[in-house]
Design a protein around this motif. Structure first.
Motif, PDB file in Angstrom:
ATOM      1  N   HIS A   1      19.532 -37.780  -4.611  1.00  0.00           N
ATOM      2  CA  HIS A   1      18.252 -37.692  -3.918  1.00  0.00           C
ATOM      3  C   HIS A   1      18.093 -36.361  -3.197  1.00  0.00           C
ATOM      4  CE1 HIS A   1      16.213 -41.762  -3.961  1.00  0.00           C
ATOM      5  NE2 HIS A   1      17.331 -41.995  -4.642  1.00  0.00           N
ATOM      6  N   PHE A   2      19.203 -35.785  -2.771  1.00  0.00           N
ATOM      7  CA  PHE A   2      19.144 -34.489  -2.079  1.00  0.00           C
ATOM      8  C   PHE A   2      18.545 -33.397  -2.955  1.00  0.00           C
ATOM      9  CE2 PHE A   2      22.737 -35.170   1.255  1.00  0.00           C
ATOM     10  CZ  PHE A   2      21.896 -36.030   1.951  1.00  0.00           C
ATOM     11  N   HIS A   3      18.653 -33.557  -4.283  1.00  0.00           N
ATOM     12  CA  HIS A   3      18.136 -32.530  -5.181  1.00  0.00           C
ATOM     13  C   HIS A   3      16.648 -32.304  -4.980  1.00  0.00           C
ATOM     14  CE1 HIS A   3      16.630 -31.023  -9.165  1.00  0.00           C
ATOM     15  NE2 HIS A   3      17.596 -30.163  -8.946  1.00  0.00           N
ATOM     16  N   SER A   4      15.912 -33.364  -4.667  1.00  0.00           N
ATOM     17  CA  SER A   4      14.463 -33.228  -4.462  1.00  0.00           C
ATOM     18  C   SER A   4      14.130 -32.453  -3.199  1.00  0.00           C
ATOM     19  CB  SER A   4      13.811 -34.613  -4.405  1.00  0.00           C
ATOM     20  OG  SER A   4      14.290 -35.354  -3.302  1.00  0.00           O
ATOM     21  N   SER A   5      15.107 -32.292  -2.322  1.00  0.00           N
ATOM     22  CA  SER A   5      14.879 -31.556  -1.072  1.00  0.00           C
ATOM     23  C   SER A   5      15.514 -30.170  -1.073  1.00  0.00           C
ATOM     24  CB  SER A   5      15.452 -32.355   0.113  1.00  0.00           C
ATOM     25  OG  SER A   5      14.936 -33.662   0.154  1.00  0.00           O
ATOM     26  N   ALA A   6      16.276 -29.858  -2.124  1.00  0.00           N
ATOM     27  CA  ALA A   6      17.079 -28.634  -2.102  1.00  0.00           C
ATOM     28  C   ALA A   6      16.377 -27.419  -2.683  1.00  0.00           C
ATOM     29  CB  ALA A   6      18.392 -28.859  -2.849  1.00  0.00           C
ATOM     30  N   ASN A   7      15.434 -27.615  -3.616  1.00  0.00           N
ATOM     31  CA  ASN A   7      14.819 -26.461  -4.271  1.00  0.00           C
ATOM     32  C   ASN A   7      14.062 -25.573  -3.296  1.00  0.00           C
ATOM     33  OD1 ASN A   7      15.680 -26.903  -6.949  1.00  0.00           O
ATOM     34  ND2 ASN A   7      14.101 -28.448  -7.252  1.00  0.00           N
ATOM     35  N   CYS A   8      13.388 -26.178  -2.318  1.00  0.00           N
ATOM     36  CA  CYS A   8      12.673 -25.364  -1.329  1.00  0.00           C
ATOM     37  C   CYS A   8      13.642 -24.520  -0.512  1.00  0.00           C
ATOM     38  CB  CYS A   8      11.832 -26.250  -0.412  1.00  0.00           C
ATOM     39  SG  CYS A   8      12.785 -27.476   0.508  1.00  0.00           S
ATOM     40  N   ILE A   9      14.846 -25.044  -0.279  1.00  0.00           N
ATOM     41  CA  ILE A   9      15.867 -24.269   0.447  1.00  0.00           C
ATOM     42  C   ILE A   9      16.336 -23.093  -0.400  1.00  0.00           C
ATOM     43  CG2 ILE A   9      18.153 -24.377   1.506  1.00  0.00           C
ATOM     44  CD1 ILE A   9      17.652 -27.316   2.093  1.00  0.00           C
ATOM     45  N   VAL A  10      16.508 -23.329  -1.711  1.00  0.00           N
ATOM     46  CA  VAL A  10      16.906 -22.254  -2.622  1.00  0.00           C
ATOM     47  C   VAL A  10      15.858 -21.154  -2.631  1.00  0.00           C
ATOM     48  CG1 VAL A  10      17.382 -21.656  -5.025  1.00  0.00           C
ATOM     49  CG2 VAL A  10      18.296 -23.773  -4.065  1.00  0.00           C
TER      50      VAL A  10
END
Length: 365
Positions: free
Chosen positions: A295-304
């Motif tokens: 589920h963290f993947h959906s929140s990680a791209n904006c951080i990248v």
């Protein structure tokens, strides 16, 4: 004295209640509180971050030719997971399975939506990777393949295909239920081993493999271009020059590398666990961890994007009214570099080749 009698239906209800697991906050309170804190942070970051991706990248004028539409499509899918599925995960940990007894439609709907959105994110990420590969390595045919209409059709096809891959859960090849291991409404990974293997190998590892191939080819192409340009400018093959070329290649490819690493870290453990623990022998903590990581993947791209893209950071600051940030051009730094590399890959190397042939002809004469 009247004796209390229990009807058969009431006996079934009592037996059902006895077999229901307690909410995680009651059975494992310390684990539940850690999970709630982490998942709450993920849903806040994911909801706000993907909304920023939609608004900031949507305003970038020079991204259309490098797959802006695929990034937006992926952000929409991630937003569905972060804004809808993640809050339901927190609620399920607090309320437990019994809360969904008279809300089966809600449990099945959330599970179906979450899996569809995840599949769509996988497909959109694969399309974005292939789009970037064609743009950088085969720039001369890019406009023929990725027109505005074709990109929109591909994005729609990603949603249709994602739902098509999820539909078997409604017809016996899989299912939706409240998983007692991960304490959430999710697709039934134990209903069919063949479908579980299909999800793991085809829908998770295949996009990962495609991304790996595309990014290796892109990285190699960028490195060769930069190396040839340096050699053309300076015939000295000093190791320092080679190191500089390598570092420049890493800087140009850092967003691609970041997206790939995040996908690898978030989804590989889950893809492995659902196959090798088909009979639910691993602990609750392990299943909570791997599903939460996915589920963290959906929140990680904006951080990248924020870490690797300077102009995206500037665009975000402008959204928050930071007047000292300067006027952003709203064109991605890495995309601009990719555009330059794609344009010079043919012209500069042709000049290098022609210059080299002229020198050889001069020496022959």
């Amino acid at each position: 004295m009247e004796l209390c009698t229990v009807s058969p239906d009431e006996e079934v209800d009592l037996e059902l209640l006895r077999t229901r697991m307690k909410p995680l906050v009651e059975s494992h309170p310390s684990v539940a509180y850690i999970y709630i804190v982490l998942m709450s942070g993920a849903l806040i970051v994911g909801t706000g971050g993907n909304f920023l991706i939609l608004t900031v990248i949507g305003a970038m004028r020079n991204l259309q030719r490098t797959g802006k539409v695929f990034i937006i499509n992926m952000a929409l899918a991630d937003l569905c997971v972060a804004a809808v599925a993640d809050p339901m995960c927190v609620l399920a940990v607090i309320k437990g399975e019994g809360w969904f007894d008279d809300k089966r439609w809600l449990c099945e709907g959330v599970a179906s939506m979450c899996l569809t959105a995840c599949f769509c994110a996988f497909l959109s990420l694969s399309l974005a990777s292939f789009n970037r590969y064609v743009f950088i390595c085969h720039h001369n045919i890019y406009d023929k393949i990725f027109t505005t209409k074709s990109c929109i059709c591909l994005c729609i096809s990603a949603w249709v295909g994602a739902f098509f891959f999820e539909v078997p859960n409604f017809f016996g090849w899989g299912g939706h239920y409240f998983d007692a291991k991960s304490h959430q409404c999710i697709w039934d990974r134990t209903a069919s081993l063949s479908y579980t293997m299909f999800v793991s190998l085809v829908l998770i590892f295949s996009p990962l493999f495609l991304m790996l191939i595309c990014y290796i080819l892109i990285f190699r192409h960028i490195y060769v271009i930069k190396l040839n340009l340096h050699q053309f400018q300076d015939k000295d093959t000093d190791p320092k020059r080679m190191r500089k070329t390598w570092l420049e290649t890493l800087r140009t490819s850092r967003m691609l590398l970041g997206i790939f690493v995040v996908f690898l870290v978030c989804w590989t453990p889950y893809a492995i666990v659902i196959i090798f623990d088909f009979y639910k022998k691993l602990s609750t903590e392990m299943h909570l961890f791997v599903t939460m990581l996915a589920h963290f993947h959906s929140s990680a791209n904006c951080i990248v994007y924020t870490i690797t893209n300077r102009n995206f950071r500037t665009g975000v600051m402008r959204r928050f009214g930071c007047g000292s940030c300067g006027r952003a051009s709203l064109s991605s730094e890495s995309d601009t570099k990719s555009t330059e590399i794609a344009k010079i890959s043919a012209s500069r190397l042709t000049n290098v080749a022609s210059s080299g042939s002229n020198r050889s002809n001069d020496s022959t004469d």
